[in-house]
Design an enzyme around this catalytic site. Structure first.
Site, PDB file in Angstrom:
ATOM      1  NE  ARG A 164      -3.195   2.428   2.532  1.00  0.00           N
ATOM      2  CZ  ARG A 164      -3.356   3.519   3.636  1.00  0.00           C
ATOM      3  NH1 ARG A 164      -2.515   3.243   4.943  1.00  0.00           N
ATOM      4  NH2 ARG A 164      -3.788   4.733   3.582  1.00  0.00           N
ATOM      5  CG  HIS A 201      -0.956   8.919   3.350  1.00  0.00           C
ATOM      6  ND1 HIS A 201      -1.012   7.703   3.464  1.00  0.00           N
ATOM      7  CD2 HIS A 201      -0.753   9.406   4.302  1.00  0.00           C
ATOM      8  CE1 HIS A 201      -0.721   7.443   4.754  1.00  0.00           C
ATOM      9  NE2 HIS A 201      -0.529   8.527   5.540  1.00  0.00           N
ATOM     10  CD  GLU A 252      -5.356   7.965   9.751  1.00  0.00           C
ATOM     11  OE1 GLU A 252      -4.393   8.980   9.992  1.00  0.00           O
ATOM     12  OE2 GLU A 252      -4.867   6.851  10.122  1.00  0.00           O
ATOM     13  CG  ASN A 274      -4.824   3.591   8.878  1.00  0.00           C
ATOM     14  OD1 ASN A 274      -5.277   2.616   8.149  1.00  0.00           O
ATOM     15  ND2 ASN A 274      -4.563   4.863   8.270  1.00  0.00           N
ATOM     16  CD  GLU A 289      -1.566   4.178   8.076  1.00  0.00           C
ATOM     17  OE1 GLU A 289      -1.276   4.672   9.221  1.00  0.00           O
ATOM     18  OE2 GLU A 289      -1.901   5.043   7.005  1.00  0.00           O
TER      19      GLU A 289
END
Ligand SMILES: CO[C@H](O)c1c[n+]2c([nH]1)[C@H](O)[C@@H](O)[C@H](O)[C@H]2CO
Length: 470
Positions: free
Chosen positions: A99, A143, A188, A316, A375
């Site tokens: 990833r 990200h 996130e 995550n 994660e």
């Protein structure tokens, strides 16, 4: 298109709190995906090479006082030029998948307009290097490295950024969709919105609650629009989003604790889970934030767009939130506390049971959508010994304990489909700079030498089928 049905509340089988013992890859479904994860700004370096434009993290890390030791991602761990070597590392670990994230500023240096072919070529080479080694690429589109010119135009609090993100997603789909079949739209959005625009702890470093809520909305709107763009261009793609999720536990059972738990669970988890998986904001949290924003930025069809059908939810997980009513009861203020458990170098309590709790909660409350641990990992102060080895027993214990909790969740009925260890190698840990090491591979930041840590050897043995104790 996904064909899972939301079965609503599920009675997940109860499991013993601790079933220490032996664990192996065989405790997971045979088609389970095992990987490692990284992100572009944290590892690539070469921030001024290959036509890449500036991101908000270039700006933020260049701002004195924002990042520990004034560290930045200009060099990072030179993955941009060492990607073949790093792909060899992954092959040596025996991972099924990798990833990584695509840097928007490499694909569109200004955040919009024509693609930068050199940027496309880098990720195309990376994907080919992975496929040549039998490693499946999982691409995260965002990200955190927003092109700075888009921040200058308003950033994620501006609705236009959501539309620019969908255009960017289409470019990535066109460039890589013939070989990449697993996409994560956002990593996130909670961090991007609330750390970036709320606390200011992350780029772009703004502290404005109303802007943070608008940013959260437009990130999720961008997610929904990007899902459409991906589905149009890569019909056989598996598409998801990654959320950082936390089990939230009361520090005691006194007055006001239940409301403290509700509030933090609402802002940490449900503010994103509900729009993405149910197509509506949680009403109790809308009331909690009414003094900050009336959510006037929400347009009629937005929640339908945000609730785009997904093939998986990326989770995550690092630790649990333990909360108590704030110093001024009745004000809604909440104190974060702890339970005196061992902590990682980040000060986060090691709580593998929390992984079981959050996985079972998501399945129980949001149905049978497949879950992927995108994660999970820990920072510890690792050192290379005189013999050139890196002994990191606490990271091995962390990984083994969390994999045992994941196996318990699978046995309890959670449709868990994969696990990506964070991280392949030590890298730029955002506001902590290079001071915090999460890798299962050590990096000497001066020489760029990679050294597989004991935890990397342990993970490779686990992936090879060895049984491990935990
Ligand atoms: C605060 O915990 C979050 O879930 C979280 C932890 N982490 C993350 N999100 C980010 O996705 C990674 O880029 C970080 O390197 C990693 C380690 O800090």
């Amino acid at each position: 298109m996904p064909d899972h049905q939301d079965l609503g509340h599920r009675d997940l089988q109860n499991q013993p709190d601790h079933d220490h013992g032996a664990l192996s890859r065989g405790d997971f479904p045979p088609e389970f995906t095992w990987g490692v994860a990284t992100s572009s700004y944290q590892i690539e370096g070469a921030t001024s090479e290959g036509g890449r434009g500036p991101s908000i993290w270039d700006t933020f890390s260049a701002t004195p006082g924002r990042v520990v030791d004034g560290d930045n991602g200009d060099v990072a761990v030179e993955h941009y030029r060492r990607y073949q070597q790093d792909a060899d590392l992954m092959a040596g670990l025996g991972v099924d998948a990798y990833r990584f994230s695509v840097a928007w500023p490499r694909i569109q240096p200004t955040g919009s307009g024509p693609v930068n072919q050199a940027g496309v070529d880098f990720y195309s080479r990376l994907v080919d290097a992975l496929l040549e080694r039998g490693i499946t690429p999982w691409a995260t589109l965002y990200h955190w490295d927003l092109p700075q010119p888009l921040e200058d135009l308003g950033g994620w609090p501006s609705r236009d950024t959501a539309y620019r993100f969908a255009e960017y997603a289409a470019h990535v789909a066109d460039a890589l969709g013939d070989r990449v079949k697993h996409f994560i739209t956002l990593n996130e959005p909670w961090c991007s919105a609330f750390l970036g625009y709320g606390s200011g702890r992350h780029a772009p470093g703004r502290s404005d609650g109303a802007a943070a809520l608008a940013a959260a909305h437009h990130l999720m709107l961008g997610h929904g629009l990007a899902v459409q763009a991906l589905r149009e261009r890569v019909p056989d793609a598996q598409v998801g989003i990654t959320l950082n999720l936390y089990p939230v536990t009361g520090a005691h059972d006194g007055h006001g604790v239940d409301d403290a738990v509700r509030r933090i669970d609402g802002l940490s988890n449900r503010w994103f889970l509900d729009p993405v998986l149910r197509g509506a904001y949680p009403k109790d949290v809308v009331e909690d934030v009414a003094h900050i924003s009336d959510l006037a930025f929400v347009a009629d069809a937005d929640l339908e767009t945000i609730n785009a059908p997904l093939d998986f939810l990326g989770v995550n997980y690092y630790t649990r939130h333990v909360v108590a009513p704030g110093a001024f009861p009745g004000t809604g203020l909440v104190e974060f506390t702890d339970r005196g458990l061992p902590t990682t170098a980040m000060g986060w309590e090691v709580d593998a049971d929390g992984l079981f709790d959050i996985l079972t909660r998501v399945t129980r409350d949001y149905g049978d959508l497949p879950l992927v641990m995108t994660e999970n990992g820990a920072a510890f102060d690792d050192e290379v010994g005189a013999d050139g080895t890196v002994h990191d027993p606490r990271r091995i214990d962390f990984l083994a304990g969390h994999l045992a909790a994941a196996a318990r969740a699978v046995r309890a009925g959670v449709p868990l489909r994969g696990y990506f260890a964070w991280s392949l190698m030590d890298n730029f840990e955002w506001a902590e700079g290079y001071a915090k090491r999460f890798g299962i591979v050590h990096v000497d930041f001066d020489t760029q030498e990679r050294t597989v840590k004991d935890s990397g050897r342990w993970y490779a043995a686990f992936l090879a089928g060895d049984r491990t104790q935990y």
